[in-house]
Design a protein around this motif. Structure first.
Motif, PDB file in Angstrom:
ATOM      1  N   THR B 156       0.838  -1.189   0.000  1.00 23.23           N
ATOM      2  CA  THR B 156       0.000   0.000   0.000  1.00 23.23           C
ATOM      3  C   THR B 156       0.875   1.241   0.000  1.00 23.23           C
ATOM      4  O   THR B 156       2.013   1.203   0.474  1.00 23.23           O
ATOM      5  CB  THR B 156      -0.922   0.016   1.243  1.00 23.23           C
ATOM      6  OG1 THR B 156      -1.602   1.272   1.283  1.00 23.23           O
ATOM      7  CG2 THR B 156      -0.133  -0.133   2.545  1.00 23.23           C
ATOM      8  N   ALA B 157       0.346   2.328  -0.527  1.00 19.10           N
ATOM      9  CA  ALA B 157       1.070   3.598  -0.482  1.00 19.10           C
ATOM     10  C   ALA B 157       0.658   4.386   0.761  1.00 19.10           C
ATOM     11  O   ALA B 157       1.221   5.436   1.055  1.00 19.10           O
ATOM     12  CB  ALA B 157       0.773   4.411  -1.737  1.00 19.10           C
ATOM     13  N   ALA B 158      -0.344   3.881   1.477  1.00 21.08           N
ATOM     14  CA  ALA B 158      -0.843   4.590   2.654  1.00 21.08           C
ATOM     15  C   ALA B 158       0.208   4.624   3.750  1.00 21.08           C
ATOM     16  O   ALA B 158       1.095   3.772   3.794  1.00 21.08           O
ATOM     17  CB  ALA B 158      -2.105   3.903   3.165  1.00 21.08           C
ATOM     18  N   GLU B 159       0.106   5.576   4.633  1.00 25.25           N
ATOM     19  CA  GLU B 159       1.042   5.670   5.751  1.00 25.25           C
ATOM     20  C   GLU B 159       0.582   4.829   6.946  1.00 25.25           C
ATOM     21  O   GLU B 159       1.378   4.425   7.778  1.00 25.25           O
ATOM     22  CB  GLU B 159       1.239   7.129   6.164  1.00 25.25           C
ATOM     23  CG  GLU B 159       2.416   7.800   5.474  1.00 25.25           C
ATOM     24  CD  GLU B 159       3.701   6.963   5.491  1.00 25.25           C
ATOM     25  OE1 GLU B 159       4.227   6.712   6.582  1.00 25.25           O
ATOM     26  OE2 GLU B 159       4.166   6.552   4.405  1.00 25.25           O
ATOM     27  N   ALA B 160      -0.720   4.605   7.047  1.00 25.64           N
ATOM     28  CA  ALA B 160      -1.236   3.804   8.163  1.00 25.64           C
ATOM     29  C   ALA B 160      -1.583   2.419   7.651  1.00 25.64           C
ATOM     30  O   ALA B 160      -2.421   2.268   6.769  1.00 25.64           O
ATOM     31  CB  ALA B 160      -2.470   4.469   8.767  1.00 25.64           C
ATOM     32  N   TYR B 161      -0.889   1.428   8.156  1.00 26.67           N
ATOM     33  CA  TYR B 161      -1.214   0.040   7.826  1.00 26.67           C
ATOM     34  C   TYR B 161      -0.679  -0.839   8.943  1.00 26.67           C
ATOM     35  O   TYR B 161       0.161  -0.416   9.734  1.00 26.67           O
ATOM     36  CB  TYR B 161      -0.622  -0.362   6.462  1.00 26.67           C
ATOM     37  CG  TYR B 161       0.865  -0.142   6.316  1.00 26.67           C
ATOM     38  CD1 TYR B 161       1.785  -1.068   6.786  1.00 26.67           C
ATOM     39  CD2 TYR B 161       1.356   1.010   5.709  1.00 26.67           C
ATOM     40  CE1 TYR B 161       3.153  -0.871   6.639  1.00 26.67           C
ATOM     41  CE2 TYR B 161       2.721   1.232   5.568  1.00 26.67           C
ATOM     42  CZ  TYR B 161       3.616   0.289   6.036  1.00 26.67           C
ATOM     43  OH  TYR B 161       4.971   0.491   5.909  1.00 26.67           O
ATOM     44  N   GLU B 162      -1.184  -2.052   8.987  1.00 27.37           N
ATOM     45  CA  GLU B 162      -0.755  -2.977  10.033  1.00 27.37           C
ATOM     46  C   GLU B 162       0.073  -4.090   9.413  1.00 27.37           C
ATOM     47  O   GLU B 162      -0.167  -4.505   8.284  1.00 27.37           O
ATOM     48  CB  GLU B 162      -1.964  -3.560  10.753  1.00 27.37           C
ATOM     49  CG  GLU B 162      -2.941  -2.530  11.300  1.00 27.37           C
ATOM     50  CD  GLU B 162      -2.287  -1.380  12.039  1.00 27.37           C
ATOM     51  OE1 GLU B 162      -1.192  -1.579  12.609  1.00 27.37           O
ATOM     52  OE2 GLU B 162      -2.839  -0.272  12.032  1.00 27.37           O
ATOM     53  N   VAL B 163       1.016  -4.569  10.177  1.00 27.14           N
ATOM     54  CA  VAL B 163       1.924  -5.606   9.717  1.00 27.14           C
ATOM     55  C   VAL B 163       1.619  -6.891  10.491  1.00 27.14           C
ATOM     56  O   VAL B 163       1.465  -6.852  11.715  1.00 27.14           O
ATOM     57  CB  VAL B 163       3.388  -5.169   9.970  1.00 27.14           C
ATOM     58  CG1 VAL B 163       4.374  -6.272   9.626  1.00 27.14           C
ATOM     59  CG2 VAL B 163       3.704  -3.901   9.172  1.00 27.14           C
ATOM     60  N   GLY B 164       1.531  -7.982   9.777  1.00 26.22           N
ATOM     61  CA  GLY B 164       1.378  -9.278  10.444  1.00 26.22           C
ATOM     62  C   GLY B 164       2.757  -9.842  10.749  1.00 26.22           C
ATOM     63  O   GLY B 164       3.660  -9.759   9.920  1.00 26.22           O
ATOM     64  N   HIS B 165       2.918 -10.369  11.936  1.00 25.13           N
ATOM     65  CA  HIS B 165       4.238 -10.885  12.295  1.00 25.13           C
ATOM     66  C   HIS B 165       4.099 -11.883  13.437  1.00 25.13           C
ATOM     67  O   HIS B 165       3.100 -11.886  14.153  1.00 25.13           O
ATOM     68  CB  HIS B 165       5.164  -9.744  12.727  1.00 25.13           C
ATOM     69  CG  HIS B 165       4.659  -9.001  13.933  1.00 25.13           C
ATOM     70  ND1 HIS B 165       5.075  -9.302  15.207  1.00 25.13           N
ATOM     71  CD2 HIS B 165       3.748  -8.012  14.049  1.00 25.13           C
ATOM     72  CE1 HIS B 165       4.436  -8.512  16.053  1.00 25.13           C
ATOM     73  NE2 HIS B 165       3.623  -7.725  15.387  1.00 25.13           N
ATOM     74  N   SER B 166       5.147 -12.691  13.601  1.00 28.10           N
ATOM     75  CA  SER B 166       5.168 -13.632  14.718  1.00 28.10           C
ATOM     76  C   SER B 166       5.302 -12.848  16.017  1.00 28.10           C
ATOM     77  O   SER B 166       5.909 -11.786  16.043  1.00 28.10           O
ATOM     78  CB  SER B 166       6.359 -14.567  14.567  1.00 28.10           C
ATOM     79  OG  SER B 166       6.576 -15.244  15.775  1.00 28.10           O
ATOM     80  N   ALA B 167       4.725 -13.363  17.072  1.00 26.79           N
ATOM     81  CA  ALA B 167       4.831 -12.678  18.355  1.00 26.79           C
ATOM     82  C   ALA B 167       5.841 -13.362  19.268  1.00 26.79           C
ATOM     83  O   ALA B 167       5.920 -13.066  20.445  1.00 26.79           O
ATOM     84  CB  ALA B 167       3.458 -12.646  19.030  1.00 26.79           C
ATOM     85  N   LEU B 168       6.636 -14.282  18.707  1.00 25.74           N
ATOM     86  CA  LEU B 168       7.575 -15.059  19.524  1.00 25.74           C
ATOM     87  C   LEU B 168       8.842 -14.282  19.861  1.00 25.74           C
ATOM     88  O   LEU B 168       9.385 -13.584  19.008  1.00 25.74           O
ATOM     89  CB  LEU B 168       8.047 -16.299  18.752  1.00 25.74           C
ATOM     90  CG  LEU B 168       7.203 -17.548  18.661  1.00 25.74           C
ATOM     91  CD1 LEU B 168       8.001 -18.620  17.926  1.00 25.74           C
ATOM     92  CD2 LEU B 168       6.784 -18.042  20.035  1.00 25.74           C
ATOM     93  N   VAL B 169       9.291 -14.441  21.068  1.00 24.89           N
ATOM     94  CA  VAL B 169      10.646 -14.048  21.425  1.00 24.89           C
ATOM     95  C   VAL B 169      11.476 -15.338  21.401  1.00 24.89           C
ATOM     96  O   VAL B 169      11.134 -16.310  22.086  1.00 24.89           O
ATOM     97  CB  VAL B 169      10.700 -13.406  22.830  1.00 24.89           C
ATOM     98  CG1 VAL B 169      12.138 -13.285  23.317  1.00 24.89           C
ATOM     99  CG2 VAL B 169      10.021 -12.036  22.807  1.00 24.89           C
TER     100      VAL B 169
END
Lengths: 156, 206
Positions: B156-169
């Motif tokens: 997206t070219a938008a500035e607001a977006y969410e990223v999917g990612h692992s939550a593991l440490v």
């Protein structure tokens, strides 16, 4: 914005003033915690709501003084992946307590004024049926959030 | 390797839908509250740029140290800062960790996460936490090596977006192997219990 919120708050207080007809118990916001953002990140607001009415309602929007806009987000997990998704509302079943918490529901606050732990920020919670409810969010730090939450720290 | 991939996945799935439900409180047979990987994961070999713009050779810079790795993004108001705040609280209260262990944050969102932005964000937790950024292909290669799902940044070219990612440490022990990982929902008290043990555990075969 500031003025509009203040007026709305006054309006609600007026409705509760002595002499006003007794209102049906409404949706109560029993806790509002605004986490001071780290760096330039957006802030997160966690609400706890109890629907004390006899009809299902839902939380549809939140406004906060000094903030550009907010979105209600749900954190979802799929195949080990965490992802936040905006949701149009949060159902408030009759008699139940809905508690927002990290990893589940939060209100994401964009473009908020700088806040420090201990500050309070006025806002409004908008319901689908029950009108709007004024809130005063208490600003906490992420350290407060994780040490206070039974799920992420504190006494065992 | 197969188990390493499956176990965290299963736990995350079990945790899904429960929101902030805690992982089991009991100390497992392993003595750890995190999830023990068998076999352990080898330390990936990569070099990314740190928040001073200098190349950070992950293996060389973390050799012999307990190293906690997390892949996330700073616009994340919920999962990432909670994991960071829990680690920061434990590092702040245990001097040996602050001296002998490292936290390495790899951004999954290099477009918005400039070095400066990452530094300001990490400083809110602990100024010694390392922030790394690189191109998406390298980040995906690191995620593969950490047995995590690959992060998803919307096109997206938008500035607001969410990223999917692992939550593991992922916790690499001083021996250079990750024996234990920590899903989202791990409490401060769990890290406080496990991290000092990880510093000392030689992980020798019985």
């Amino acid at each position: 914005m500031r003025r509009r919120v203040a007026l709305a708050v006054l309006g609600v207080f007026a409705a509760c003033a002595p002499g006003a007809p007794p209102a049906e118990r409404g949706v109560e916001v029993v806790e509002a915690r605004l986490v001071a953002p780290a760096g330039d990140a957006p802030a997160a607001l966690y609400l706890t709501l109890i629907n004390r009415t006899s009809a299902v309602d839902s939380l549809v929007a939140v406004s906060l003084e000094g903030a550009e806009r907010t979105e209600i987000h749900e954190t979802m997990q799929h195949g080990g992946m965490m992802h936040m998704t905006p949701v149009p509302g949060v159902a408030l079943p009759v008699g139940e307590t809905v508690r927002m918490a990290p990893g589940a529901l939060h209100v994401m606050v964009f473009g908020s004024e700088a806040v420090l732990p201990g500050d309070t920020v006025a806002g409004l919670v908008e319901l689908r049926h029950g009108g709007s409810v004024p809130i005063r969010a208490v600003v906490i730090s992420y350290a407060d959030l994780v040490s206070a939450a039974p799920d992420s720290g504190g006494a065992r | 390797m197969h188990i390493a991939r499956i176990v965290p996945f299963l736990l995350l799935v079990l945790g899904a839908g429960c929101g902030a439900e805690r992982p089991p409180e009991e100390v497992a047979e392993s003595g750890y509250r995190g999830l023990v990987l068998d076999p352990p994961l080898p330390k990936p070999d990569f070099t990314l740029e740190d928040t001073d713009g200098r190349p950070f050779d992950f293996r060389a810079e973390t050799e012999g140290k307990l190293t906690l790795v997390f892949v996330g993004y700073t616009n994340c108001p919920d999962v990432c800062p909670v994991q960071m705040a829990n680690l920061a609280a434990v590092f702040g209260s245990r001097r040996e960790l602050d001296e002998e262990a490292r936290v390495v944050f790899v951004t999954a969102d290099p477009r918005r996460d400039t070095a400066d932005r990452m530094r300001r964000w990490l400083d809110a937790f602990n100024p010694r936490f390392v922030g790394l950024r690189g191109d998406p292909d390298t980040v995906h290669r690191i995620e593969d090596a950490l047995a995590m799902p690959r992060s998803i940044v919307p096109d997206t070219a938008a500035e607001a977006y969410e990223v999917g990612h692992s939550a593991l440490v992922v916790a690499f022990s001083p021996d250079g192997l990750a024996h234990v990982v920590y899903p989202f929902g791990t409490r401060q008290s769990d890290y406080d219990h496990d991290l000092p043990r990880l510093l000392r555990d030689p992980w020798e075969a019985p």
